[in-house]
Design a protein around this motif. Structure first.
Motif, PDB file in Angstrom:
ATOM      1  N   ARG A  27       0.859  -1.189   0.000  1.00  0.00           N
ATOM      2  CA  ARG A  27       0.000   0.000   0.000  1.00  0.00           C
ATOM      3  C   ARG A  27       0.891   1.234   0.000  1.00  0.00           C
ATOM      4  O   ARG A  27       2.059   1.172   0.368  1.00  0.00           O
ATOM      5  CB  ARG A  27      -0.902   0.004   1.235  1.00  0.00           C
ATOM      6  CG  ARG A  27      -1.877  -1.141   1.250  1.00  0.00           C
ATOM      7  CD  ARG A  27      -2.728  -1.054   2.520  1.00  0.00           C
ATOM      8  NE  ARG A  27      -3.626  -2.176   2.612  1.00  0.00           N
ATOM      9  CZ  ARG A  27      -4.834  -2.206   2.092  1.00  0.00           C
ATOM     10  NH1 ARG A  27      -5.295  -1.167   1.448  1.00  0.00           N
ATOM     11  NH2 ARG A  27      -5.589  -3.279   2.203  1.00  0.00           N
ATOM     12  N   ARG A  28       0.298   2.339  -0.399  1.00  0.00           N
ATOM     13  CA  ARG A  28       1.055   3.598  -0.446  1.00  0.00           C
ATOM     14  C   ARG A  28       1.693   3.913   0.910  1.00  0.00           C
ATOM     15  O   ARG A  28       2.853   4.314   0.977  1.00  0.00           O
ATOM     16  CB  ARG A  28       0.110   4.732  -0.888  1.00  0.00           C
ATOM     17  CG  ARG A  28       0.737   6.096  -0.939  1.00  0.00           C
ATOM     18  CD  ARG A  28       1.762   6.136  -2.032  1.00  0.00           C
ATOM     19  NE  ARG A  28       2.329   7.456  -2.134  1.00  0.00           N
ATOM     20  CZ  ARG A  28       2.799   7.954  -3.235  1.00  0.00           C
ATOM     21  NH1 ARG A  28       2.766   7.258  -4.333  1.00  0.00           N
ATOM     22  NH2 ARG A  28       3.318   9.143  -3.261  1.00  0.00           N
ATOM     23  N   THR A  29       0.947   3.732   1.984  1.00  0.00           N
ATOM     24  CA  THR A  29       1.489   4.019   3.329  1.00  0.00           C
ATOM     25  C   THR A  29       2.678   3.120   3.648  1.00  0.00           C
ATOM     26  O   THR A  29       3.623   3.555   4.310  1.00  0.00           O
ATOM     27  CB  THR A  29       0.394   3.858   4.407  1.00  0.00           C
ATOM     28  OG1 THR A  29      -0.178   2.554   4.297  1.00  0.00           O
ATOM     29  CG2 THR A  29      -0.683   4.921   4.258  1.00  0.00           C
ATOM     30  N   GLU A  30       2.655   1.886   3.157  1.00  0.00           N
ATOM     31  CA  GLU A  30       3.780   0.965   3.387  1.00  0.00           C
ATOM     32  C   GLU A  30       5.005   1.395   2.582  1.00  0.00           C
ATOM     33  O   GLU A  30       6.142   1.305   3.071  1.00  0.00           O
ATOM     34  CB  GLU A  30       3.376  -0.463   3.026  1.00  0.00           C
ATOM     35  CG  GLU A  30       2.284  -1.030   3.921  1.00  0.00           C
ATOM     36  CD  GLU A  30       1.710  -2.337   3.413  1.00  0.00           C
ATOM     37  OE1 GLU A  30       1.506  -3.244   4.245  1.00  0.00           O
ATOM     38  OE2 GLU A  30       1.453  -2.445   2.185  1.00  0.00           O
ATOM     39  N   ILE A  31       4.785   1.861   1.364  1.00  0.00           N
ATOM     40  CA  ILE A  31       5.895   2.362   0.544  1.00  0.00           C
ATOM     41  C   ILE A  31       6.512   3.588   1.211  1.00  0.00           C
ATOM     42  O   ILE A  31       7.737   3.718   1.308  1.00  0.00           O
ATOM     43  CB  ILE A  31       5.423   2.677  -0.887  1.00  0.00           C
ATOM     44  CG1 ILE A  31       4.989   1.389  -1.592  1.00  0.00           C
ATOM     45  CG2 ILE A  31       6.517   3.385  -1.686  1.00  0.00           C
ATOM     46  CD1 ILE A  31       4.294   1.605  -2.925  1.00  0.00           C
ATOM     47  N   GLU A  32       5.647   4.498   1.698  1.00  0.00           N
ATOM     48  CA  GLU A  32       6.150   5.695   2.377  1.00  0.00           C
ATOM     49  C   GLU A  32       6.941   5.325   3.624  1.00  0.00           C
ATOM     50  O   GLU A  32       7.978   5.934   3.906  1.00  0.00           O
ATOM     51  CB  GLU A  32       4.982   6.616   2.739  1.00  0.00           C
ATOM     52  CG  GLU A  32       4.361   7.280   1.531  1.00  0.00           C
ATOM     53  CD  GLU A  32       3.108   8.069   1.848  1.00  0.00           C
ATOM     54  OE1 GLU A  32       2.655   8.066   3.021  1.00  0.00           O
ATOM     55  OE2 GLU A  32       2.568   8.707   0.914  1.00  0.00           O
ATOM     56  N   ALA A  33       6.493   4.340   4.375  1.00  0.00           N
ATOM     57  CA  ALA A  33       7.221   3.903   5.564  1.00  0.00           C
ATOM     58  C   ALA A  33       8.566   3.286   5.183  1.00  0.00           C
ATOM     59  O   ALA A  33       9.554   3.436   5.906  1.00  0.00           O
ATOM     60  CB  ALA A  33       6.381   2.895   6.359  1.00  0.00           C
TER      61      ALA A  33
END
Length: 153
Positions: A134-140
């Motif tokens: 997910r986008r949030t996982e990529i950002e993390a």
């Protein structure tokens, strides 16, 4: 050898773009014939294709995307275009360096090409084997700023 005049060149361009008369060819071939079509505003993509291809329906464009015989992606002029599967990589590779340079120049805080290449390696490693993130996982994983442009690398 005969030189074409301005009007003849104009007509040849319009014919090449399937704007003088509707073509009768498969959608991917038409996209290759015209060199892709602007798709930044989705309805314009459908209208542009409908006006160029005899008998084309909206469902045929949707099916081409689902079947992956057409690709909708950010390519020329950093806008979204619809191209055939065969044309996607040549266009993507031809515009990649210019798109990367523009992205790096437009950052409010500097990010180096080297840092972005490292973020891409990290992301590819995390997605190895078909994993999705997910986008949030990529950002993390790579940071919010890098996540915005990592697809260019």
């Amino acid at each position: 050898m005969r030189t074409l005049g301005r009007r003849e060149l104009n007509r040849a361009l319009l014919a090449r773009q399937l704007l003088l008369e509707r073509g009768r060819m498969p959608l991917p071939r038409a996209l290759e014939h015209v060199g892709g079509i602007q798709a930044q505003y989705a309805p314009s993509m459908y209208v542009g294709l409908w006006s160029r291809l005899d008998g084309l329906g909206r469902e045929a464009v949707a099916a081409a995307l689902v079947d992956r015989i057409a690709v909708q992606a950010t390519l020329m002029r950093v806008t979204i275009h619809l191209v055939s599967r065969e044309d996607f990589w040549p266009f993507a590779l031809a515009t990649r360096e210019a798109r990367r340079a523009l992205w790096l120049r437009s950052r409010p805080e500097p990010i180096s090409a080297r840092a972005m290449a490292g973020a891409a390696r990290t992301l590819r490693g995390a997605m190895r084997g078909g994993a999705t993130l997910r986008r949030t996982e990529i950002e993390a994983l790579v940071g919010k700023a890098r996540a915005q442009g990592v697809g260019l690398w």
